[in-house]
Write an enzyme that holds these catalytic residues in place. Sequence first.
Site, PDB file in Angstrom:
ATOM      1  N   HIS A 130      -2.216  -1.123  -8.464  1.00 19.12           N
ATOM      2  CA  HIS A 130      -3.510  -1.374  -9.104  1.00 19.12           C
ATOM      3  C   HIS A 130      -4.676  -1.233  -8.119  1.00 19.12           C
ATOM      4  CE1 HIS A 130      -6.656  -3.235 -11.521  1.00 19.12           C
ATOM      5  NE2 HIS A 130      -6.948  -3.955 -10.464  1.00 19.12           N
ATOM      6  N   ASP A 179      -3.020   8.894  12.486  1.00 15.85           N
ATOM      7  CA  ASP A 179      -3.874   8.256  13.486  1.00 15.85           C
ATOM      8  C   ASP A 179      -3.206   8.428  14.839  1.00 15.85           C
ATOM      9  OD1 ASP A 179      -5.861   6.866  14.680  1.00 15.85           O
ATOM     10  OD2 ASP A 179      -5.135   4.887  14.108  1.00 15.85           O
ATOM     11  N   SER A 180      -4.016   8.441  15.878  1.00 12.71           N
ATOM     12  CA  SER A 180      -3.536   8.843  17.197  1.00 12.71           C
ATOM     13  C   SER A 180      -2.758   7.770  17.955  1.00 12.71           C
ATOM     14  CB  SER A 180      -4.733   9.237  18.052  1.00 12.71           C
ATOM     15  OG  SER A 180      -5.571   8.099  18.242  1.00 12.71           O
ATOM     16  N   ASP A 239     -10.047   5.227   5.095  1.00 15.69           N
ATOM     17  CA  ASP A 239      -8.702   4.676   4.981  1.00 15.69           C
ATOM     18  C   ASP A 239      -8.851   3.197   5.247  1.00 15.69           C
ATOM     19  OD1 ASP A 239      -8.890   4.936   8.064  1.00 15.69           O
ATOM     20  OD2 ASP A 239      -7.108   3.723   7.711  1.00 15.69           O
TER      21      ASP A 239
END
Length: 376
Positions: free
Chosen positions: A338, A90-91, A270
């Site tokens: 999990h 990410d930027s 994400d």
Amino acid sequence: MFELLATDPECGARRGRMSLPHGTVETPAFMPVGTQGSVKTLHPAEVAELGAEMILGNTYHLWLRPGPELIREAGGLHCFAGWERPLLTDSGGFQVWSLARLRKITEEGVRFQSHLDGTPLLLTPERSMEIQAALGSDVAMLFDECPPYPCSRDYAAGSLALTTRWARRCKEWVDRHAPPSGTGRQHHFGIVQGSTWADLREQSARELVDLDLDGYAVGGVSVGEPEAAMLDAIDHAVPFLPAAKPRYAMGLGTPPQLLAMIARGIDLFDCVMPTRLARHGVAFTPDGPIHLKTRQFEHDHRPLCEAAHPHVAGFSRAFIRHLFRAGEILALRLLSFHNLHFYVRLMRQARQAIEAGSYRSFQQEFLSRYTPNHSP
RNA sequence: GGGUAGGUUCCGGAGCGGUCAAACGGGGCAGACUGUAAAUCUGCUGGCUCACGCCUUCGCUGGUUCGAAUCCAGCCCUGCCCA
């Protein structure tokens, strides 16, 4: 770089494959978040074993510590962090939002005060690209400004325009410093902004598409907006993004949200949710999330769920609750493993459903069982 | 037997005449978490109404006082020291 393998006949769901320098990623895909180069509590081999094909790192955090020079010296973030598969960075644009108290936005870039020691810093589009080049990620995000929710239309319009100008500067930097072709090259995704306004989302998408980037993300979501606004933001942006390139919804979301966005044509996600909630005692199951620290699981000797990975299936809910109460690190590890496995498995099931042309029924079946606030 | 320090709400531990149902920490119970400043944060934790309020609590029993967990007396118990 992106291959569209199938599209669901009843909705916008897509089955695709990204070919990146460190491997291929089957989409729709979920990327676990490894801000500091590490998916919290897990060994990279465990992240790979639970099925994740790509993870995310953060430019802002890795810039401050340990610094891009050190990571370049180590041979890039893959070598430094022991992750051999694809990696997206990410930027730093999101930190403009999340560390808002410590920043000032100008045309040039963002003046931050380091959250670590207060050092004044300037992050510009060029600097972000330079750092990400040093990190050597497979996909670098263009530097954007993520407006808060809610924000005025004027602010959103100005912010979007700034993000576009920054995107052009990012592209120029990339064109100057990296060869435009080659299979091993770093890829670049732009970030669509525009907050909750449909026309602003369209404008942002069109302006970024003009730059002919490798993929496109929808940003400005996961900032506290209602779910309906989140889905609208996706709907307002996707129609203007090229079908032949991957689409990424940043920072999202819950399992039902992921399925809803896949149906809208999103390929990549994400989110810190599975890992953060894991560390806070929440496990995802097909029936919904369960809060393992609560008393209701004191005598629950069943496994987390029937779909649990063999690594965690042997542990009972009661035991994991005990581990949390005792402050044992294994509790955080088991649930992190999990939850990520649950997310990655959900994506695999979605891919299979799209291939079979039955995505809608798959989604409905999942939702019919899943209760957002689950209490058995 | 003598001296000394104490006995506070589940635990530890403040409070030392009214602003005390009693700080703070732990424990317990809930809740929150969406491009990670998060193994974090928030709330509740004597009873009844659960808002105001009322009732019962600070080893026990009496007493002083308008008023005590806080002062006095006796008693019970505990730690330490001396015999």
